[in-house]
Design an enzyme around this catalytic site. Sequence first.
Site, PDB file in Angstrom:
ATOM      1  N   SER A  11       0.817  -1.221   0.000  1.00 42.08           N
ATOM      2  CA  SER A  11       0.000   0.000   0.000  1.00 42.08           C
ATOM      3  C   SER A  11       0.848   1.268   0.000  1.00 42.08           C
ATOM      4  O   SER A  11       0.426   2.293  -0.539  1.00 42.08           O
ATOM      5  CB  SER A  11      -0.938   0.017   1.206  1.00 42.08           C
ATOM      6  OG  SER A  11      -0.200  -0.103   2.407  1.00 42.08           O
ATOM      7  N   ASP A 190      -0.485   7.236  10.155  1.00 46.41           N
ATOM      8  CA  ASP A 190      -1.254   6.310  10.989  1.00 46.41           C
ATOM      9  C   ASP A 190      -0.319   5.310  11.659  1.00 46.41           C
ATOM     10  O   ASP A 190      -0.718   4.215  12.024  1.00 46.41           O
ATOM     11  CB  ASP A 190      -2.317   5.580  10.145  1.00 46.41           C
ATOM     12  CG  ASP A 190      -1.670   4.788   8.999  1.00 46.41           C
ATOM     13  OD1 ASP A 190      -0.431   4.818   8.872  1.00 46.41           O
ATOM     14  OD2 ASP A 190      -2.406   4.138   8.241  1.00 46.41           O
ATOM     15  N   HIS A 193       1.698   4.303   7.315  1.00 50.89           N
ATOM     16  CA  HIS A 193       1.743   4.990   6.028  1.00 50.89           C
ATOM     17  C   HIS A 193       2.357   6.381   6.171  1.00 50.89           C
ATOM     18  O   HIS A 193       2.487   6.893   7.277  1.00 50.89           O
ATOM     19  CB  HIS A 193       0.328   5.060   5.422  1.00 50.89           C
ATOM     20  CG  HIS A 193      -0.216   3.709   5.096  1.00 50.89           C
ATOM     21  ND1 HIS A 193      -1.038   3.009   5.966  1.00 50.89           N
ATOM     22  CD2 HIS A 193      -0.028   2.902   4.022  1.00 50.89           C
ATOM     23  CE1 HIS A 193      -1.341   1.831   5.425  1.00 50.89           C
ATOM     24  NE2 HIS A 193      -0.734   1.732   4.246  1.00 50.89           N
TER      25      HIS A 193
END
Lengths: 240, 240
Positions: A11, A190, A193
């Site tokens: 991600s 977070d 990320h």
Amino acid sequence: MRPKIFLFGDSITEVSFAEGGWGASLANHFSRTIDLVLRGYSGYNTRWALKVLDKVFPATQNGGAGMNGAPVAITVFFGANDACLPDRYGAFQHVPLLEYKQNLHSIVSFFKKRCPTTHVLLITPPPIDEEARLRYPYADNPRGLPERTNEAAGEYARACIAVAEECGVPVIDLWSKMQQCLEWRDYLCDGLHLTKSGNRVVFEEVIMRLRDKGLSLESIPVDLPLIDNIDPNDPLKLFQ
Amino acid sequence: MRPKIFLFGDSITEVSFAEGGWGASLANHFSRTIDLVLRGYSGYNTRWALKVLDKVFPATQNGGAGMNGAPVAITVFFGANDACLPDRYGAFQHVPLLEYKQNLHSIVSFFKKRCPTTHVLLITPPPIDEEARLRYPYADNPRGLPERTNEAAGEYARACIAVAEECGVPVIDLWSKMQQCLEWRDYLCDGLHLTKSGNRVVFEEVIMRLRDKGLSLESIPVDLPLIDNIDPNDPLKLFQ
């Protein structure tokens, strides 16, 4: 045909074209020289990456189409999901450390075989801010324990560096690099990320490693005449 | 092989992967479905674009490599430089209105012939904030007159719309769309190039036009299983 750089990862790669993202920054930096190709797959670990490698990088694209089609570089940025703890809610993404190393080896070998001229650049997982991970859980977390720890991420980072050394490819030790800054938690939105400043770190590190391999704005021919080189008195001259 | 969208245009396209840029936003939006390919050339007008068309879109890439290689869409975003006034410092970029129309026609015809399945999407030049153009000149400007005017940009915008109608291709009337907002000058950072809010307008308009042509997140197959669809109890099932 412009050279290409593939960004292959999880991600942190998939969202790298969001505002201020490191992928978009690379595309902007190389806007007249290199095409950036996004191959980020949220949640993926090296085990799943290995399963899809041949689909993501089909033979026809490189070997089959001749080495013109081979990317000049590929960033390989996995480990943040492999490092999920095996007894927390992210356990289904966990890959044991030894297997992670073997998988990374296999990924690098795949590229060395399929596109031997391509520079493979490994990137370690970033550090983990465990308190932030508790504030931003990705799933129900009744036990109130973080699914990733900074210590575990560090072990995977060291394994990644070891693979890079064993394979003779460059590596960005993002885990250490970020923690050189006292305020490293500000690099993470977070706890995992990247914020804009965190994206900036990755962008600058990638640029530096590419430069080490001769890939920079100075060395790569620009695609078509720059406006600054066009003669206002005879603009079409450069286009003949 | 993922579908591709090419962004072909001048500086407003070339810088579209800067922070908050419409190109990067498209790449982020389609991060698992479509590859965005940047072909922006700062300062270029349609006359120069025509000269380089065959190099930017070589036959081997589309026809030669079979229609698999043809992009699903191409944005054609020229006119801001053509509309430079012929008696100001940007005169060397000026293209007369009639020639601009003919050139745009030729560009659309080129794509219709080379890649008939590709959706060509024209975008008009944006409005011009003349006061801002005086505050941010691109060259010595001793006469103190803007090198572009909003009225001239409007004429080129209307010509672009006419070409789209004549060719039967979609068009974004950016010149009008932006001026529907009272604060349209806020869309421009130097009276010509786009701010984040201006980039947002282009992004949303492009998304809408692509959707009209069946190109949306709902219609394009996602590249490899999404993490949300992976069974935590048997993660590898989807990868067999």
